[in-house]
Motif scaffolding. Structure first.
Motif, PDB file in Angstrom:
ATOM      1  N   GLU A  26       0.829  -1.211   0.000  1.00 42.85           N
ATOM      2  CA  GLU A  26       0.000   0.000   0.000  1.00 42.85           C
ATOM      3  C   GLU A  26       0.863   1.260   0.000  1.00 42.85           C
ATOM      4  OE1 GLU A  26      -3.076   0.498  -0.486  1.00 42.85           O
ATOM      5  OE2 GLU A  26      -3.996  -1.467  -0.228  1.00 42.85           O
ATOM      6  N   ALA A  27       1.932   1.249   0.777  1.00 45.23           N
ATOM      7  CA  ALA A  27       2.808   2.422   0.849  1.00 45.23           C
ATOM      8  C   ALA A  27       3.502   2.678  -0.488  1.00 45.23           C
ATOM      9  CB  ALA A  27       3.841   2.242   1.954  1.00 45.23           C
ATOM     10  N   ALA A  28       3.920   1.614  -1.148  1.00 51.62           N
ATOM     11  CA  ALA A  28       4.625   1.750  -2.423  1.00 51.62           C
ATOM     12  C   ALA A  28       3.728   2.332  -3.515  1.00 51.62           C
ATOM     13  CB  ALA A  28       5.166   0.397  -2.864  1.00 51.62           C
ATOM     14  N   LEU A  29       2.429   2.181  -3.363  1.00 52.97           N
ATOM     15  CA  LEU A  29       1.495   2.770  -4.325  1.00 52.97           C
ATOM     16  C   LEU A  29       1.398   4.288  -4.161  1.00 52.97           C
ATOM     17  CD1 LEU A  29      -1.469   0.217  -4.078  1.00 52.97           C
ATOM     18  CD2 LEU A  29       0.122   0.480  -5.996  1.00 52.97           C
ATOM     19  N   LEU A  55       8.389  -2.363   4.686  1.00 55.18           N
ATOM     20  CA  LEU A  55       8.692  -1.257   3.775  1.00 55.18           C
ATOM     21  C   LEU A  55       9.958  -1.547   2.969  1.00 55.18           C
ATOM     22  CD1 LEU A  55       7.932   1.861   6.032  1.00 55.18           C
ATOM     23  CD2 LEU A  55       6.445   0.777   4.336  1.00 55.18           C
ATOM     24  N   THR A  56      10.957  -2.074   3.652  1.00 54.98           N
ATOM     25  CA  THR A  56      12.217  -2.403   2.981  1.00 54.98           C
ATOM     26  C   THR A  56      12.000  -3.449   1.888  1.00 54.98           C
ATOM     27  OG1 THR A  56      13.485  -1.876   4.975  1.00 54.98           O
ATOM     28  CG2 THR A  56      14.568  -3.254   3.334  1.00 54.98           C
ATOM     29  N   ASN A  57      11.116  -4.404   2.169  1.00 53.44           N
ATOM     30  CA  ASN A  57      10.804  -5.441   1.182  1.00 53.44           C
ATOM     31  C   ASN A  57      10.265  -4.852  -0.121  1.00 53.44           C
ATOM     32  OD1 ASN A  57      11.597  -7.395   2.964  1.00 53.44           O
ATOM     33  ND2 ASN A  57       9.523  -8.034   3.549  1.00 53.44           N
ATOM     34  N   GLU A  58       9.627  -3.684  -0.008  1.00 57.97           N
ATOM     35  CA  GLU A  58       9.066  -3.018  -1.191  1.00 57.97           C
ATOM     36  C   GLU A  58       9.951  -1.870  -1.662  1.00 57.97           C
ATOM     37  OE1 GLU A  58       6.463  -4.184  -2.802  1.00 57.97           O
ATOM     38  OE2 GLU A  58       6.208  -5.783  -1.293  1.00 57.97           O
TER      39      GLU A  58
END
Length: 398
Positions: A26-29, A55-58
């Motif tokens: 969701e954050a990466a969007l 978050l790091t994973n994305e």
């Protein structure tokens, strides 16, 4: 209901066990560098580090603000906003209780609209520019803040809790994962649970209620009344935690659109002046205020009484409304909710503050939504009743 009705909620809601795992997606969007707003407890429990991992994973970079240590204040907002700007962030994620979420709401609006958060109180300043996307992750089943377009921030200069409500304060995403609430201590489960129940009840009896909020409020009241004691008794009861999380979310949507009433109007000044956490101050007031309001909300409170009785027998509305009040009383007693005196508030200091608290309660606008609108003197008397309130099934106010 008068005129047309409106129902606002986050654009995206993730609900259920393991919903938290989708936060990176969701954050990466919505951005590339996140400001995480949280507190020391969440950090200690490891929730912040898990969030950072997602978050790091994305491939999202991030910075963390852990300065929220009490009910949200304009100081926290200013500090977090300064960090957001300094680090050139473009998305905000809050994880924690209502204090973390409300702080993040304020930052998301100020980051694009500027000014002091108090400027927005009473609609004096409108947020005309799209706020920074805010992903709200509650860790208690109580405030419902993840689903509301309001934030309550204390002005540290005059000790007033500023209730600010505009569509721009609504989070873009709510991620409601009941597994995160399992770390809540028993007393937090109790206070936030009664807070959620008060949201549902006040949304249902509010003069601004409408059929869509009624649907949410009734469902929330049923889930919360059936599951709050099991969640309190056994924090690892995942079924009860799931029901409480969903009930809190539904109650948040209901009261955000139908508004709260007298309980919340009286609760905010107690929090501002005596630093009682919001969930507790609502719980301390709820039984007495329901008793005060009962005669003008018989039919609505009868619906709550029938929920408590599980419709085991037919009752006249008057009896069912009385059962609602006595059942809320008994619930607070079972959940070991203290009254204001037991909390440790000095009687003389409390008495000296009653005039200001009553004035601030009226100024908030919430008491005007109550089915029985109190005069200033009646609010003062209700504060006195609540100071020594004994949680029994006996009525205190005629």
């Amino acid at each position: 209901m008068k005129g047309h009705a409106v129902l606002r909620m986050p654009k995206t809601i993730h609900y259920g066990s393991r919903a938290f795992e989708e936060v990176g997606v969701e954050a990466a969007l919505r951005g590339k560098r996140a400001l995480i707003i949280s507190d020391g407890v969440m950090n200690k429990l490891g929730n912040v580090s898990v969030l950072q991992k997602y978050l790091t994973n994305e491939r999202l970079s991030h910075v963390v603000y852990l300065g929220v240590v009490s009910e949200p204040t304009d100081v926290y907002v200013a500090e977090a906003l300064a960090l957001f700007r300094q680090e050139k962030c473009d998305v905000i994620i809050s994880i924690g209780g209502g204090s973390c979420i409300d702080t993040a709401k304020a930052v998301s609006v100020l980051a694009t609209n500027g000014g002091y958060i108090g400027d927005y109180m009473g609609g004096n300043k409108l947020a005309e520019t799209e706020p920074i996307a805010h992903i709200a992750i509650p860790t208690t089943a109580g405030t419902g803040s993840e689903a509301t377009d309001a934030t309550v921030i204390t002005n540290t200069v005059n000790d007033v809790k500023m209730m600010i409500k505009q569509p721009a304060f609504m989070p873009a995403v709510a991620m409601v994962d009941p597994l995160l609430s399992m770390s809540s201590p028993q007393h937090v489960t109790a206070a936030t649970g009664v807070d959620a129940l008060s949201h549902a009840i006040e949304a249902y009896i509010s003069k601004l209620a409408h059929p869509l909020t009624d649907m949410m409020a009734l469902s929330a009241m049923k889930r919360i009344t059936e599951n709050i004691i099991p969640a309190f008794a056994d924090g690892a009861d995942i079924a009860a935690r799931e029901a409480m999380a969903l009930g809190s979310l539904q109650a948040g949507i209901a009261f955000s659109n139908a508004s709260v009433c007298l309980v919340h109007g009286m609760s905010r000044p107690i929090g501002a002046l005596f630093h009682v956490p919001h969930g507790y101050s609502n719980a301390m007031l709820l039984p007495a205020v329901l008793d005060f309001s009962k005669e003008t909300a018989i039919e609505r409170l009868a619906d709550l009484g029938n929920i408590f009785s599980r419709n085991e027998r037919e009752m006249a509305n008057e009896e069912a409304a009385g059962l609602a009040v006595s059942s809320v009383n008994e619930l607070c007693m079972k959940l070991e909710i203290p009254n204001l005196r037991e909390w440790g508030i000095d009687r003389t200091e409390f008495e000296n503050a009653i005039g200001k608290m009553a004035k601030d309660a009226v100024a908030s606008g919430s008491p005007a939504n109550n089915p029985r609108v109190p005069a200033h003197e009646e609010i003062e008397e209700l504060y006195r009743v609540c100071y020594d309130y004994a949680y029994t099934s006996e009525s205190k106010i005629k």
